[in-house]
Scaffold this active site. Structure first.
Site, PDB file in Angstrom:
ATOM      1  N   ASP A  53       0.827  -1.203   0.000  1.00  0.00           N
ATOM      2  CA  ASP A  53       0.000   0.000   0.000  1.00  0.00           C
ATOM      3  C   ASP A  53       0.862   1.253   0.000  1.00  0.00           C
ATOM      4  O   ASP A  53       2.081   1.199   0.222  1.00  0.00           O
ATOM      5  CB  ASP A  53      -0.906   0.016   1.229  1.00  0.00           C
ATOM      6  CG  ASP A  53      -1.965  -1.080   1.179  1.00  0.00           C
ATOM      7  OD1 ASP A  53      -2.317  -1.508   0.068  1.00  0.00           O
ATOM      8  OD2 ASP A  53      -2.427  -1.510   2.254  1.00  0.00           O
ATOM      9  N   TYR A  85       5.970  -9.859   7.269  1.00  0.00           N
ATOM     10  CA  TYR A  85       5.895  -8.414   7.490  1.00  0.00           C
ATOM     11  C   TYR A  85       6.281  -8.109   8.939  1.00  0.00           C
ATOM     12  O   TYR A  85       6.088  -8.928   9.843  1.00  0.00           O
ATOM     13  CB  TYR A  85       4.473  -7.895   7.258  1.00  0.00           C
ATOM     14  CG  TYR A  85       4.097  -7.697   5.813  1.00  0.00           C
ATOM     15  CD1 TYR A  85       4.270  -6.456   5.194  1.00  0.00           C
ATOM     16  CD2 TYR A  85       3.563  -8.737   5.067  1.00  0.00           C
ATOM     17  CE1 TYR A  85       3.905  -6.264   3.874  1.00  0.00           C
ATOM     18  CE2 TYR A  85       3.197  -8.555   3.738  1.00  0.00           C
ATOM     19  CZ  TYR A  85       3.375  -7.308   3.148  1.00  0.00           C
ATOM     20  OH  TYR A  85       3.016  -7.127   1.837  1.00  0.00           O
TER      21      TYR A  85
END
Length: 251
Positions: A52, A111
Site C-alpha cells: 500500500d 511483514y
C-alpha cells in the site's frame, strides 16, 4: 526468454504503493523505467505482491524476462542502482527457471510493524508512536488465535479483486527490539491492508477495549467494519519472501 528474479528494497514514503497506477508514482514504474533505460527495451516486471501507499520493503522480489541472457547479473544490479532514485535499491538479480513466478511461487511472506512509546526524531520516520500502556502479553494471546483461522475477510480492504480471502498464518508475535515493539507476522499470502488492520485491532486488545474472545469474534464475523482502524503504513515493512530452491539456476 531468460527469466530473472530481482531483489530490491525501498522506502515507500513518496510512493503510492508498488503497483503501477495512472495517477501516482509507484515503485514498479520506477523499476521498469530504470530497466528500460539500462537494457534499451521495455521490460515489464511482476512483483511478489502489492504494498500500500507509504509501506516499505526490506525485501521485495519481482521477475522480468530478457531477449538474451544477462552477461553479468551482479553488474546489471550495480548499474541499475546508479539509475534508480535513492529510495530504491537493488541488491541481487538471480537467474531462475522459465516458469518461475515471483508471486505465485512464493512459499511465505513476512511483514514487520514497528511501535514506539516515546518521541524520537530518528525512529518516528519508520515507526508508529502510541500513547498510554499496552498489554503485549494479551496482544500476543490474541495474535496466537490467528493460527486457528483461514478466512481473514474482517482484515481485508473492501472491494478487492482477489478470488479468496483465505490465508494461512504460521507466525504472529510481538517482541521487544531495542526501543521498539515489533509485530512479526508470516503467512503464505496476505490480503490488501491485512497487516495494518490486524495491528490496529490488536492495539484495541492491548488497550483493554477488546478481549481475546472479542478478537476471535471479529474474525468470525468476516466483516471489515467490525475490526479496528488500520494503522499508518509508514511503520510497516515487507521483511522477507521465501521460494523453493529448485526455481533458481546456478550462478
Amino acid at each position: 526468454m531468460p527469466r530473472y528474479f530481482i531483489y530490491l528494497s525501498f522506502n515507500g514514503a513518496r510512493y503510492h504503493g508498488w503497483q503501477i497506477q495512472p495517477n501516482g508514482i509507484t515503485v514498479q514504474a520506477e523499476l521498469e523505467k530504470a530497466l528500460a533505460t539500462l537494457l534499451r527495451h521495455e521490460t515489464p516486471v511482476t512483483g511478489a505482491g502489492r504494498t500500500d501507499a507509504g509501506v516499505n520493503a526490506r525485501l521485495m522480489v519481482a521477475h522480468f524476462d530478457t531477449p538474451a541472457p544477462l552477461d553479468n547479473p551482479a553488474e546489471t544490479a550495480d548499474r541499475l542502482n546508479r539509475i534508480l532514485p535513492p529510495d530504491i535499491a537493488v541488491y541481487d538479480i538471480r537467474s531462475v527457471t522459465a516458469e518461475a513466478h515471483s508471486r505465485f511461487d512464493a512459499l511465505s511472506r513476512t511483514y514487520k510493524y514497528y511501535l514506539i512509546d516515546h518521541k524520537s526524531p530518528f525512529l518516528e520516520t519508520f515507526a508508529c508512536r502510541y500513547r498510554g500502556t499496552l498489554d503485549f502479553d494479551r496482544m500476543n494471546e490474541a495474535a496466537e488465535q490467528l493460527y486457528r483461522y483461514t478466512d481473514f475477510t474482517s482484515f481485508s480492504k473492501l472491494h478487492t479483486d482477489v478470488k479468496t480471502n483465505n490465508c494461512r498464518v504460521t507466525f504472529a508475535r510481538w517482541e521487544r527490539e531495542g526501543e521498539q515493539q515489533v509485530f512479526t507476522i508470516t503467512a503464505d499470502r496476505f490480503l490488501r491492508n491485512m497487516v495494518r488492520a490486524i495491528v490496529g485491532t490488536l492495539l484495541d486488545v492491548g488497550r483493554g477495549k477488546l478481549s481475546v474472545e472479542g478478537f476471535c469474534r471479529i474474525i468470525e464475523q468476516k466483516d471489515r467494519c467490525a475490526a479496528g482502524t488500520s494503522v499508518p503504513g509508514k511503520a510497516l515493512f515487507l521483511h522477507d519472501i521465501t521460494y523453493p530452491d529448485d526455481l533458481f539456476l546456478p550462478r
